[in-house]
Design a protein around this motif. Structure first.
Motif, mmCIF file in Angstrom:
data_model
loop_
_atom_site.group_PDB
_atom_site.id
_atom_site.type_symbol
_atom_site.label_atom_id
_atom_site.label_comp_id
_atom_site.label_asym_id
_atom_site.label_seq_id
_atom_site.Cartn_x
_atom_site.Cartn_y
_atom_site.Cartn_z
ATOM 1 N N ASP A 284 33.622 9.781 3.956
ATOM 2 C CA ASP A 284 33.394 11.195 3.085
ATOM 3 C C ASP A 284 34.686 11.571 2.384
ATOM 4 N N ALA A 285 35.838 11.261 3.329
ATOM 5 C CA ALA A 285 36.752 12.220 2.877
ATOM 6 C C ALA A 285 38.117 11.685 3.242
ATOM 7 N N ASP B 95 38.587 11.677 6.430
ATOM 8 C CA ASP B 95 37.973 10.975 7.847
ATOM 9 C C ASP B 95 36.912 9.968 7.400
ATOM 10 N N TYR C 44 28.216 11.533 5.701
ATOM 11 C CA TYR C 44 27.496 12.444 5.657
ATOM 12 C C TYR C 44 26.522 12.807 4.589
ATOM 13 N N GLY D 100 32.529 17.246 10.901
ATOM 14 C CA GLY D 100 32.279 18.041 9.672
ATOM 15 C C GLY D 100 30.870 18.634 9.844
ATOM 16 N N ALA D 101 30.347 19.595 9.581
ATOM 17 C CA ALA D 101 29.273 20.278 9.826
ATOM 18 C C ALA D 101 28.225 20.044 8.608
ATOM 19 N N TRP E 103 28.370 21.327 -2.247
ATOM 20 C CA TRP E 103 27.546 20.711 -1.437
ATOM 21 C C TRP E 103 26.454 21.281 -0.698
ATOM 22 N N TRP F 229 38.156 26.456 -0.469
ATOM 23 C CA TRP F 229 38.538 25.137 0.210
ATOM 24 C C TRP F 229 37.643 24.253 -0.879
ATOM 25 N N GLU G 106 43.293 17.518 1.410
ATOM 26 C CA GLU G 106 42.472 16.547 1.736
ATOM 27 C C GLU G 106 41.788 15.981 0.402
ATOM 28 N N TRP H 210 34.413 15.866 -4.364
ATOM 29 C CA TRP H 210 35.285 16.549 -5.304
ATOM 30 C C TRP H 210 35.506 15.608 -6.172
HETATM 31 O O1 9MR Z 1 34.260 20.681 1.747
HETATM 32 C C1 9MR Z 1 33.911 21.270 3.131
HETATM 33 C C2 9MR Z 1 34.269 22.707 2.792
HETATM 34 O O2 9MR Z 1 33.404 23.420 1.968
HETATM 35 C C3 9MR Z 1 34.261 23.436 4.139
HETATM 36 O O3 9MR Z 1 34.600 24.836 4.044
HETATM 37 C C4 9MR Z 1 34.772 22.835 5.236
HETATM 38 C C5 9MR Z 1 34.659 23.233 6.550
HETATM 39 O O4 9MR Z 1 33.337 23.275 7.200
HETATM 40 O O5 9MR Z 1 34.532 21.318 5.340
HETATM 41 C C6 9MR Z 1 34.823 20.803 4.180
HETATM 42 O O6 9MR Z 1 34.116 19.404 4.149
HETATM 43 C C7 9MR Z 1 34.913 18.658 5.156
HETATM 44 C C8 9MR Z 1 33.876 17.926 6.025
HETATM 45 O O7 9MR Z 1 33.258 18.926 6.970
HETATM 46 C C9 9MR Z 1 34.395 16.797 6.924
HETATM 47 N N1 9MR Z 1 35.175 15.805 5.961
HETATM 48 C C10 9MR Z 1 36.191 16.466 5.157
HETATM 49 C C11 9MR Z 1 35.602 17.324 4.171
HETATM 50 C C12 9MR Z 1 36.689 17.751 3.260
HETATM 51 O O8 9MR Z 1 37.546 18.719 3.888
#
Ligand code: 9MR
Length: 598
Positions: free
Chosen positions: A192-193, A195, A199, A355-356, A399, A461, A571, A576
């Motif tokens: 994903d990123a 990590d 997802y 990540g949620a 997202w 973010w 990150e 992105w």
């Molecule tokens: O991009 C996501 C951002 O919009 C949210 O505010 C943030 C907190 O929930 O999470 C970001 O997504 C992350 C994801 O949960 C886990 N992998 C990394 C993502 C980028 O930071």
């Protein structure tokens, strides 16, 4: 003392004096105003097209001349700085240098007396071709379940990580047919990123944005070669790369009921180590409405696109379309199943803390999936089941907000609808152009001359993806209207990302002369290679400091630090990179349509 000695003594003294003077001029300017230790002149460090607008911004904003010089400091163009109508977020007006009328290809610097020199830049055709290609190649570096061989990955070659052939069904996802602990195989996909988790929600918008890039610019994207293992197989490389993730996504659907697992994940984030060292158990967790609809949308779009490759990919398009239909059917029966990680963790173990991507409102996901299904099947029933215009908003995609992805698809395919054409099409077109007009309105008054620069709200973010997604809106508006003004503002946002901004960073790893060296990205940190993996867009300025790493300034567009712990600003993420890839490649494809002067 001989004359000769006197002469050289005089020269040396003069030289010393000049050095001391230069030092004072430099430091007094630097004290006057400096952010993140960067020079005062901000511009796209990758460069400019010969026939397009060219803008640089001087943060000190004094009335002055500016000079374009060759690398050997020969002046080739002279202009007057214009003062910005509005101040930047720190309250200072800037000086704006426009040199669109200087067209000669070459390597240059911009000089402003009192402010100093800019970073070097180039004027040439196809100036963004490399960075645009790299932004797609970046996905190859993000692949799970495959070793990255040196012939494709260069010095970033690495061992295979996360085969994902033994993934456990988490208790939250258990059914009669797949009880908790059932082992399923769910290989491939992109990390994903920073990590190593995968997802579905975030994969959905990312994959679709790349598919749309191909769909909107098939000829140009067909010419982009990425040097990936599948290159040369008669399928455009961008689609080859998308297929790596698409085939993973297909495994995330429960074949027994059509529902889609929210994510494939560890219980907790991995350490900062290479992917082959990260071997914690992996789970698929709870099915949800957002993941299932995002999946349906991507599969419907894929069905349409891959149907053009029946020989190379026999059966794939049909499989995608069927997967889309069964996912839609599940969502229609389960229209309101949110992924609420906290609630899930109260009921099931192990606890999941990655990540949620939690979302509670699915009207936009329904709009997107219905639109893609309608366009791919021409069956009007999908649109009849939803409210295409629930309100007047036109939210920039992210997202958790995918409504516009559906609108883009309806608008650009509307000539093929015949008698099934939804009555809302004229209204959708009007709204898209209205949104683009709202975006560009006032951009010329801002300190950095960009749409991005208009509102502090853009700096949350992943702010850089807002700049990119605004650019995508403007490209869509251009495609609909043929109005080249929209393109110019899209280019301005690309300039923003590549250096014309409040920090002077080019926010893409490996491009520009000041770009992030320490992204929050496990392989870039752990691989022992100095340079980070290239082509990755970092999240960018965000004063929120959710990572508790202090940024040097909390001014919205300056709230950034190149620190690998700072995941709220530094990150990288597939959702992105995708709109950046769209914007950079679309601008390359349309470079001849850009107007010379503002
Ligand atoms: O991009 C996501 C951002 O919009 C949210 O505010 C943030 C907190 O929930 O999470 C970001 O997504 C992350 C994801 O949960 C886990 N992998 C990394 C993502 C980028 O930071």
């Amino acid at each position: 003392m001989s004359n000769k000695y006197l002469y050289s003594y005089g020269l040396a003294r003069g030289f010393l004096l000049a050095m001391v003077l230069a030092f004072f001029v430099q430091t007094s300017c630097a004290q006057q105003r400096e952010t993140n230790g960067e020079q005062q002149i901000r511009l796209n460090q990758v460069g400019f097209y010969p026939d397009a607008a060219k803008t640089a911004v001087v943060v000190s904003g004094k009335d002055s001349l500016f000079y374009i010089q060759t690398i050997n400091k020969k002046t080739v163009f002279k202009g007057i700085l214009k003062r910005s109508v509005k101040p930047d977020f720190a309250g200072n007006n800037t000086g704006i240098a426009e040199f669109g009328t200087y067209r000669k290809p070459g390597k240059y610097i911009l000089y402003v007396p009192g402010a100093g020199y800019s970073r070097p830049f180039e004027i040439k055709k196809a100036v963004h071709r490399d960075v645009a290609g790299a932004s797609i190649k970046a996905y190859y570096y993000m692949r799970a379940s495959i070793p990255l061989e040196e012939k494709y990955a260069g010095k970033w070659h690495r061992a295979e990580g996360h085969p994902d052939t033994n993934v456990l069904v988490h208790p939250s996802a258990a059914t009669d047919k797949r009880s908790a602990g059932t082992v399923i195989s769910s290989p491939r996909g992109w990390y994903d990123a920073g990590d190593y988790n995968k997802y579905v929600v975030n994969s959905g918008i990312s994959t679709s944005t790349l598919l749309s890039l191909y769909e909107d610019f098939p000829a140009y994207m067909g010419s982009v070669k990425l040097n990936i293992p599948e290159s040369g197989n008669n399928i455009p490389d961008i689609l080859n790369e998308v297929l790596w993730n698409l085939r993973w996504m297909l495994t995330m659907q429960d074949p027994n009921d059509g529902g889609v697992y929210h994510k494939l994940t560890n219980a907790a984030f991995d350490k900062f180590e290479m992917p082959d060292k990260a071997t914690a158990p992996r789970y698929v967790v709870q099915k949800g409405t957002a993941a299932t609809l995002d999946f349906a949308a991507v599969m419907a779009q894929s069905g349409r696109i891959f149907s053009k490759f029946p020989k190379e990919l026999p059966g794939l398009a049909d499989s995608c379309l069927n997967a889309a239909k069964t996912a839609w059917a599940w969502a229609a029966k389960n229209p309101d199943i949110a992924y609420n990680q906290e609630a899930m963790n109260q009921k099931f173990s192990p606890r999941i803390t990655t990540g949620a991507y939690g979302d509670r409102n699915f009207s936009d996901e329904f709009i997107w999936a219905a639109s893609e299904l309608f366009v791919s099947t021409q069956n009007p029933d999908y649109l009849k089941q939803i409210n295409l215009l629930p309100d007047n908003n036109m939210p920039i995609p992210s997202w958790g907000q995918v409504r516009l992805l559906g609108y883009y698809t309806l608008i650009k395919n509307s000539s093929s609808f015949g008698e099934n054409a939804p009555k809302e099409i004229p209204e959708l077109k009007k709204r898209l152009l209205g949104l683009a007009d709202d975006l560009i309105k006032g951009a010329d008054e801002t300190a950095y001359q960009t749409v991005m620069d208009k509102s502090a709200r853009n700096f949350n973010w992943g702010s850089n993806s807002n700049a990119a997604n605004q650019g995508v809106v403007l490209i869509q508006a251009y495609k609909l209207s043929n109005d080249a003004r929209y393109l110019r503002y899209a280019l301005d946002n690309l300039d923003y990302i590549l250096g014309r901004n409040g920090t002077g960073y080019a926010y893409v790893t490996g491009y520009g002369s000041r770009s992030p060296m320490h992204p929050h990205h496990r392989p870039s940190f752990a691989d022992g290679v100095v340079d980070p993996v290239p082509g990755l867009l970092v999240g960018g300025p965000n004063p929120g400091m959710q990572d508790h790493i202090k940024v040097p300034s909390t001014v919205p567009d300056e709230a950034y630090i190149d620190d690998d712990r700072a995941y709220a600003v530094n990150e990288i993420a597939i959702n992105w990179n995708a709109p950046f890839a769209y914007l950079a490649n679309a601008i390359e494809a349309l470079q001849d349509k850009l107007k010379p002067v503002n």
